[in-house]
Motif scaffolding. Structure first.
Motif, PDB file in Angstrom:
ATOM      1  N   ILE A  68       0.823  -1.210   0.000  1.00 49.34           N
ATOM      2  CA  ILE A  68       0.000   0.000   0.000  1.00 49.34           C
ATOM      3  C   ILE A  68       0.861   1.266   0.000  1.00 49.34           C
ATOM      4  O   ILE A  68       0.884   2.020  -0.974  1.00 49.34           O
ATOM      5  CB  ILE A  68      -0.969   0.013   1.203  1.00 49.34           C
ATOM      6  CG1 ILE A  68      -1.793  -1.279   1.253  1.00 49.34           C
ATOM      7  CG2 ILE A  68      -1.885   1.237   1.116  1.00 49.34           C
ATOM      8  CD1 ILE A  68      -2.668  -1.529   0.042  1.00 49.34           C
ATOM      9  N   LYS A  69       1.593   1.504   1.063  1.00 48.89           N
ATOM     10  CA  LYS A  69       2.345   2.758   1.175  1.00 48.89           C
ATOM     11  C   LYS A  69       3.391   2.916   0.081  1.00 48.89           C
ATOM     12  O   LYS A  69       3.512   3.988  -0.523  1.00 48.89           O
ATOM     13  CB  LYS A  69       3.000   2.860   2.552  1.00 48.89           C
ATOM     14  CG  LYS A  69       2.006   3.039   3.689  1.00 48.89           C
ATOM     15  CD  LYS A  69       2.695   3.062   5.038  1.00 48.89           C
ATOM     16  CE  LYS A  69       1.657   3.134   6.161  1.00 48.89           C
ATOM     17  NZ  LYS A  69       2.282   3.002   7.492  1.00 48.89           N
ATOM     18  N   LYS A  76       0.576   6.824  -6.667  1.00 49.28           N
ATOM     19  CA  LYS A  76      -0.312   7.987  -6.666  1.00 49.28           C
ATOM     20  C   LYS A  76       0.497   9.283  -6.636  1.00 49.28           C
ATOM     21  O   LYS A  76       0.190  10.237  -7.366  1.00 49.28           O
ATOM     22  CB  LYS A  76      -1.250   7.926  -5.453  1.00 49.28           C
ATOM     23  CG  LYS A  76      -2.322   8.996  -5.439  1.00 49.28           C
ATOM     24  CD  LYS A  76      -3.351   8.774  -6.524  1.00 49.28           C
ATOM     25  CE  LYS A  76      -4.475   9.789  -6.447  1.00 49.28           C
ATOM     26  NZ  LYS A  76      -5.494   9.573  -7.499  1.00 49.28           N
ATOM     27  N   THR A  77       1.535   9.323  -5.830  1.00 46.36           N
ATOM     28  CA  THR A  77       2.364  10.536  -5.772  1.00 46.36           C
ATOM     29  C   THR A  77       3.085  10.762  -7.097  1.00 46.36           C
ATOM     30  O   THR A  77       3.267  11.904  -7.526  1.00 46.36           O
ATOM     31  CB  THR A  77       3.403  10.440  -4.631  1.00 46.36           C
ATOM     32  OG1 THR A  77       4.322   9.383  -4.892  1.00 46.36           O
ATOM     33  CG2 THR A  77       2.731  10.206  -3.302  1.00 46.36           C
ATOM     34  N   ASP A  79       1.922   9.871 -10.019  1.00 48.31           N
ATOM     35  CA  ASP A  79       0.891  10.375 -10.941  1.00 48.31           C
ATOM     36  C   ASP A  79       0.665  11.872 -10.746  1.00 48.31           C
ATOM     37  O   ASP A  79       0.317  12.581 -11.691  1.00 48.31           O
ATOM     38  CB  ASP A  79      -0.433   9.631 -10.727  1.00 48.31           C
ATOM     39  CG  ASP A  79      -0.363   8.179 -11.191  1.00 48.31           C
ATOM     40  OD1 ASP A  79       0.547   7.851 -11.972  1.00 48.31           O
ATOM     41  OD2 ASP A  79      -1.220   7.380 -10.756  1.00 48.31           O
ATOM     42  N   LEU A  80       0.856  12.332  -9.510  1.00 47.66           N
ATOM     43  CA  LEU A  80       0.683  13.760  -9.209  1.00 47.66           C
ATOM     44  C   LEU A  80       1.898  14.589  -9.629  1.00 47.66           C
ATOM     45  O   LEU A  80       1.882  15.812  -9.527  1.00 47.66           O
ATOM     46  CB  LEU A  80       0.427  13.953  -7.713  1.00 47.66           C
ATOM     47  CG  LEU A  80      -0.914  13.418  -7.184  1.00 47.66           C
ATOM     48  CD1 LEU A  80      -0.931  13.443  -5.653  1.00 47.66           C
ATOM     49  CD2 LEU A  80      -2.075  14.232  -7.729  1.00 47.66           C
ATOM     50  N   GLY A  81       2.964  13.900 -10.058  1.00 47.54           N
ATOM     51  CA  GLY A  81       4.159  14.608 -10.506  1.00 47.54           C
ATOM     52  C   GLY A  81       5.172  14.884  -9.412  1.00 47.54           C
ATOM     53  O   GLY A  81       6.071  15.718  -9.583  1.00 47.54           O
ATOM     54  N   ALA A  82       5.055  14.188  -8.280  1.00 49.76           N
ATOM     55  CA  ALA A  82       5.990  14.416  -7.176  1.00 49.76           C
ATOM     56  C   ALA A  82       7.388  13.921  -7.538  1.00 49.76           C
ATOM     57  O   ALA A  82       7.548  12.897  -8.211  1.00 49.76           O
ATOM     58  CB  ALA A  82       5.502  13.704  -5.925  1.00 49.76           C
ATOM     59  N   THR A 127      13.212   6.932  -4.835  1.00 50.89           N
ATOM     60  CA  THR A 127      12.811   8.340  -4.676  1.00 50.89           C
ATOM     61  C   THR A 127      12.270   8.610  -3.272  1.00 50.89           C
ATOM     62  O   THR A 127      11.621   9.622  -3.041  1.00 50.89           O
ATOM     63  CB  THR A 127      11.737   8.723  -5.714  1.00 50.89           C
ATOM     64  OG1 THR A 127      10.616   7.839  -5.593  1.00 50.89           O
ATOM     65  CG2 THR A 127      12.297   8.653  -7.120  1.00 50.89           C
ATOM     66  N   THR A 128      12.546   7.691  -2.339  1.00 46.24           N
ATOM     67  CA  THR A 128      12.028   7.821  -0.976  1.00 46.24           C
ATOM     68  C   THR A 128      12.950   8.662  -0.107  1.00 46.24           C
ATOM     69  O   THR A 128      14.172   8.591  -0.224  1.00 46.24           O
ATOM     70  CB  THR A 128      11.850   6.423  -0.346  1.00 46.24           C
ATOM     71  OG1 THR A 128      10.849   5.707  -1.065  1.00 46.24           O
ATOM     72  CG2 THR A 128      11.429   6.526   1.110  1.00 46.24           C
TER      73      THR A 128
END
Length: 328
Positions: A68-69, A76-77, A79-82, A127-128
């Motif tokens: 999940i995380k 999801k992040t 996809d948001l461009g993070a 990227t964490t």
């Protein structure tokens, strides 16, 4: 991120969201709220229930991080461009000479969470960011108080969120049926009745209902084995009983964050549960064909539970680990 639909006092999703909204307004940070409850049920909770039904003891927090995380949420992040994915885990990432990431324990040993992160891959960690790597929890709270954040004294989250303070047996009965059976001692003598092997864990002492039955030692009873095939629960007296303490274990579903350890890797330690003091490893054997690992500990380990994870370390570095299969 909401992972569970039951908005209970132990898992207060609504209050958590209100707290986040307040802080985001205060710090002028944009908020994206996501509900991953269905993903959690399918990829974490169903396996959690299945493993207990098979007589094992799973760790849903490890699954949650991997599935999940650091998968659904991480994507999801992206996809948001993070550019980066920062979490509040107490852990540390270090790049080695080959530009590969190493996972290390954070400076706050009491809050170290690398045990829950051993199942991650280089791609997930690439990227964490772990900004709390060199922070103690008390200093984080002090900083939050200086910033006047309303959560600076919020109670720590402990245990499995979706269970909270509910009795484990009564919670699990909502998802798997009770099946009473014999509770036996190591000699096979029936000394009681259990509610179903799924509702007990190896090393469990409380809630057995046989406290008044003694074998002459006067010591408390512990669950030492779950015999699913015959629906029997074996119990033994005294935490030093040989059926509760073992030097060897085997594991599968292995994951190595970097190169796997070998029998020549120096200063190897391991833990079989979160917050256990790191235990000295005498030897290991890695079967690459079967993808299994055998570990021999210097000292016998109490209540090794199949289904739980064993995680290997070299000094502060978390090497990886796997799911416990057997102990002897």
């Amino acid at each position: 991120m909401k992972n569970w639909e039951d908005d209970s006092p132990e898992c207060p999703a609504t209050q958590d969201l209100l707290d986040v909204m307040h802080i985001c307004d205060q710090l002028d940070i944009h908020l994206h709220a996501n509900n991953f409850s269905q993903d959690y049920v399918e990829r974490v909770f169903k396996k959690f229930v299945y493993e207990y039904e098979q007589g094992r003891t799973p760790n849903p927090d490890i699954l949650c991080n991997r599935e999940i995380k650091f998968d659904v949420l991480l994507k999801k992040t992206q996809d948001l461009g993070a550019d980066f994915f920062a979490t509040g885990h107490y852990a540390k990432l270090i790049k080695d000479s080959k530009n590969s990431l190493q996972l290390h324990r954070g400076i706050d040993e009491n809050k170290d969470q690398t045990y829950f992160l051993y199942a991650l891959a280089q791609q997930q960690l690439n990227t964490t960011l772990f900004p709390l790597a060199d922070w103690h929890k008390n200093d984080v709270r002090k900083k939050a108080q200086e910033l006047k954040l309303i959560t600076h004294n919020k109670k720590d989250s402990t245990g499995i969120c979706f269970i909270g303070n509910k009795p484990f047996q009564s919670f699990l009965q909502n998802y798997t049926p009770s099946q009473t059976g014999e509770m036996i001692d190591p000699q096979g003598k029936v000394i009681g009745t259990h509610m179903g092997t799924a509702f007990y864990t190896i090393g469990q002492r409380k809630g057995l209902g046989i406290g008044g039955k003694k074998d002459g030692s006067g010591q408390p009873w512990y669950v030492c084995e779950k015999i699913v095939s015959s629906n029997q629960l074996m119990v033994a007296q005294g935490e030093n009983h040989p059926l509760l303490n073992h030097h060897h274990l085997s594991a599968n579903e292995l994951n190595w964050i970097g190169e796997p350890p070998t029998t020549n890797t120096p200063r190897l330690t391991a833990r079989i549960r979160h917050r256990q003091v790191l235990q000295e490893v005498k030897d290991i054997h890695l079967d690459t064909q079967k993808d299994t690992l055998t570990i021999i500990f210097v000292e016998p380990q109490f209540a090794i539970a199949p289904g739980q994870s064993v995680v290997l370390y070299q000094d502060t570095r978390c090497l990886g680990g796997g799911i416990i299969l057997h102990r002897w």
